[in-house]
Design an enzyme around this catalytic site. Structure first.
Site, PDB file in Angstrom:
ATOM      1  N   LYS A 152      16.734   7.836  25.056  1.00 48.02           N
ATOM      2  CA  LYS A 152      16.578   6.231  24.501  1.00 48.02           C
ATOM      3  C   LYS A 152      18.282   5.776  24.734  1.00 48.02           C
ATOM      4  O   LYS A 152      18.011   4.537  24.970  1.00 48.02           O
ATOM      5  CB  LYS A 152      16.413   6.192  23.246  1.00 48.02           C
ATOM      6  CG  LYS A 152      14.650   6.538  22.688  1.00 48.02           C
ATOM      7  CD  LYS A 152      13.770   5.933  23.674  1.00 48.02           C
ATOM      8  CE  LYS A 152      12.352   6.060  23.380  1.00 48.02           C
ATOM      9  NZ  LYS A 152      11.456   5.237  24.011  1.00 48.02           N
TER      10      LYS A 152
ATOM     11  N   TYR B 105      14.982  13.563  23.594  1.00 47.08           N
ATOM     12  CA  TYR B 105      14.443  12.260  23.208  1.00 47.08           C
ATOM     13  C   TYR B 105      15.469  11.137  22.799  1.00 47.08           C
ATOM     14  O   TYR B 105      15.543  10.325  23.365  1.00 47.08           O
ATOM     15  CB  TYR B 105      13.340  12.420  21.954  1.00 47.08           C
ATOM     16  CG  TYR B 105      12.758  10.979  21.481  1.00 47.08           C
ATOM     17  CD1 TYR B 105      11.764  10.451  22.060  1.00 47.08           C
ATOM     18  CD2 TYR B 105      13.457  10.382  20.469  1.00 47.08           C
ATOM     19  CE1 TYR B 105      11.071   9.528  21.841  1.00 47.08           C
ATOM     20  CE2 TYR B 105      12.818   9.107  20.280  1.00 47.08           C
ATOM     21  CZ  TYR B 105      11.754   8.630  20.685  1.00 47.08           C
ATOM     22  OH  TYR B 105      11.160   7.487  20.321  1.00 47.08           O
TER      23      TYR B 105
HETATM   24  P1  NAP Z   1       2.233   6.648  20.719  1.00 46.34           P
HETATM   25  O1  NAP Z   1       1.096   6.096  19.728  1.00 46.34           O
HETATM   26  O2  NAP Z   1       2.253   8.089  20.902  1.00 46.34           O
HETATM   27  O3  NAP Z   1       1.753   5.758  21.901  1.00 46.34           O
HETATM   28  C1  NAP Z   1       2.495   6.193  23.338  1.00 46.34           C
HETATM   29  C2  NAP Z   1       1.869   5.484  24.396  1.00 46.34           C
HETATM   30  O4  NAP Z   1       2.613   5.940  25.547  1.00 46.34           O
HETATM   31  C3  NAP Z   1       0.404   5.815  24.577  1.00 46.34           C
HETATM   32  O5  NAP Z   1      -0.458   4.764  25.081  1.00 46.34           O
HETATM   33  C4  NAP Z   1       0.586   6.865  25.769  1.00 46.34           C
HETATM   34  O6  NAP Z   1      -0.917   7.078  26.464  1.00 46.34           O
HETATM   35  C5  NAP Z   1       1.471   6.256  26.499  1.00 46.34           C
HETATM   36  N1  NAP Z   1       1.936   7.094  27.729  1.00 46.34           N
HETATM   37  C6  NAP Z   1       2.625   8.280  27.263  1.00 46.34           C
HETATM   38  N2  NAP Z   1       2.967   8.753  28.519  1.00 46.34           N
HETATM   39  C7  NAP Z   1       2.621   7.867  29.410  1.00 46.34           C
HETATM   40  C8  NAP Z   1       2.764   8.092  31.019  1.00 46.34           C
HETATM   41  N3  NAP Z   1       3.013   8.822  31.547  1.00 46.34           N
HETATM   42  N4  NAP Z   1       2.210   6.756  31.505  1.00 46.34           N
HETATM   43  C9  NAP Z   1       1.744   5.710  30.970  1.00 46.34           C
HETATM   44  N5  NAP Z   1       1.472   5.745  29.522  1.00 46.34           N
HETATM   45  C10 NAP Z   1       2.106   6.803  29.083  1.00 46.34           C
HETATM   46  O7  NAP Z   1       3.638   6.173  20.200  1.00 46.34           O
HETATM   47  P2  NAP Z   1       4.085   4.757  19.637  1.00 46.34           P
HETATM   48  O8  NAP Z   1       4.698   5.465  18.185  1.00 46.34           O
HETATM   49  O9  NAP Z   1       3.268   3.771  19.630  1.00 46.34           O
HETATM   50  O10 NAP Z   1       5.364   4.682  20.688  1.00 46.34           O
HETATM   51  C11 NAP Z   1       5.720   3.613  21.254  1.00 46.34           C
HETATM   52  C12 NAP Z   1       7.242   3.238  22.000  1.00 46.34           C
HETATM   53  O11 NAP Z   1       7.986   3.174  20.645  1.00 46.34           O
HETATM   54  C13 NAP Z   1       7.649   4.581  22.680  1.00 46.34           C
HETATM   55  O12 NAP Z   1       8.511   4.242  23.554  1.00 46.34           O
HETATM   56  C14 NAP Z   1       8.683   5.342  21.301  1.00 46.34           C
HETATM   57  O13 NAP Z   1       9.617   6.297  22.008  1.00 46.34           O
HETATM   58  C15 NAP Z   1       9.002   3.972  20.652  1.00 46.34           C
HETATM   59  N6  NAP Z   1       9.230   4.484  19.385  1.00 46.34           N
HETATM   60  C16 NAP Z   1       8.641   4.670  18.415  1.00 46.34           C
HETATM   61  C17 NAP Z   1       8.841   4.960  17.220  1.00 46.34           C
HETATM   62  C18 NAP Z   1       7.810   5.233  16.202  1.00 46.34           C
HETATM   63  O14 NAP Z   1       8.437   5.687  15.061  1.00 46.34           O
HETATM   64  N7  NAP Z   1       6.624   5.455  16.264  1.00 46.34           N
HETATM   65  C19 NAP Z   1       9.978   4.729  16.719  1.00 46.34           C
HETATM   66  C20 NAP Z   1      11.226   4.281  17.612  1.00 46.34           C
HETATM   67  C21 NAP Z   1      10.651   4.155  19.046  1.00 46.34           C
HETATM   68  P3  NAP Z   1      -1.832   8.227  26.056  1.00 46.34           P
HETATM   69  O15 NAP Z   1      -2.738   7.778  25.208  1.00 46.34           O
HETATM   70  O16 NAP Z   1      -2.476   8.301  27.570  1.00 46.34           O
HETATM   71  O17 NAP Z   1      -0.899   9.573  25.985  1.00 46.34           O
END
Ligand code: NAP
Length: 242
Positions: A169, A165
């Site tokens: 990034k 991970y």
């Molecule tokens: P999340 O709630 O798990 O949402 C992830 C999204 O990505 C979901 O809509 C998921 O769809 C989709 N996804 C996963 N694999 C995919 C694929 N092969 N094709 C298309 N869509 C796909 O996560 P989040 O926390 O909102 O994260 C959003 C972004 O922010 C990510 O890039 C994450 O790394 C980044 N981020 C998050 C945090 C945090 O603390 N949450 C911190 C830093 C960065 P499904 O529902 O179909 O699985």
């Protein structure tokens, strides 16, 4: 007559991506919510439509060449220009596993979604972004991609050492710079955004930031004016160290 601005957000059926789509729609954009699953994608678009927004599901699995090609073709059938692309889809895996032991299959899967996905989607949608004349691309990164932060013992994430991970990034950050330099002559800006540690399904809702707070930086970068930066890396406090 001013034309309606357009945006695509990948992984927009839930979490931070859904909130980014809502915010862009509330700023008057016609928004396509990228989602790989039809029922989840349609339900998310229906929620925004019910709030009065111009929102649509776009079938899009970022790991699948044919899905991404088909999505770009489908979009080109509905709009001649794309003003904003938010490469938000991402997965987290390998947390709690020593980097010395992380199975290579985990590392590869994480890279497929978090690195190759945004590159694939960016290339496929670039003709529409160029046609905008002011295309904006946002890469959803993380402070876990900041090599300088992870080398700083005082950083809150110093001990979070997920091989796939974190390095995915960092690779996405490097891809951001590379793509930004190549896209600049076409008026397209590419920046990386760190939403901060946010309560979503990705972390079992353990994050301390809200999706509303998390969406802020991505929306700002997706709607940058002519004088805005490119090839940058930002969170809610400003510039992050690479
Ligand atoms: P999340 O709630 O798990 O949402 C992830 C999204 O990505 C979901 O809509 C998921 O769809 C989709 N996804 C996963 N694999 C995919 C694929 N092969 N094709 C298309 N869509 C796909 O996560 P989040 O926390 O909102 O994260 C959003 C972004 O922010 C990510 O890039 C994450 O790394 C980044 N981020 C998050 C945090 C945090 O603390 N949450 C911190 C830093 C960065 P499904 O529902 O179909 O699985």
């Amino acid at each position: 007559m001013t034309r309606i601005k357009t945006a695509v957000v990948t992984g927009a059926n839930k979490g931070i991506g859904f909130e980014i789509a809502r915010r862009l729609a509330s700023e008057g954009y016609r928004v396509w919510l990228g989602a790989r699953d039809q029922s989840r994608g349609e339900a998310a678009a229906a929620r925004l439509k019910a709030e009065g927004f111009d929102a649509h599901w776009l079938e899009l699995d970022v790991t699948d060449d044919s899905s991404v090609t088909a999505a770009a073709k489908a979009l080109a059938g509905q709009t001649g220009t794309l003003d904003a692309l938010v490469n938000n889809a991402g997965i987290a895996d390998g947390f709690g596993i020593s980097p010395l032991e992380e199975p290579i299959g985990i590392t590869k899967n994480v890279y497929e979604v978090n690195v190759f996905g945004p590159i694939r989607v960016t290339q496929a949608f670039l003709p529409l972004l160029k046609a905008s004349g002011a295309g904006r691309i946002v890469m959803m990164s993380s402070e876990l991609g900041s090599i300088q932060s992870l080398l700083d013992p005082d950083n809150e994430f110093y001990a979070v050492n997920a091989l796939g991970y974190n390095s995915s990034k960092s690779a996405l950050n490097a891809a951001t710079v590379s793509l930004a330099k190549a896209a600049e002559p076409f008026g397209v800006k590419v920046n990386a955004a760190d939403p901060g540690y946010t309560a979503t399904e990705m972390n079992g809702n353990s994050g301390y930031r809200t999706v509303e707070e998390a969406a802020e930086v991505a929306v700002k970068l997706a709607t940058l004016g002519e004088d805005g930066p490119t090839a940058g890396y930002f969170n809610h406090n400003g510039v992050l160290p690479w």
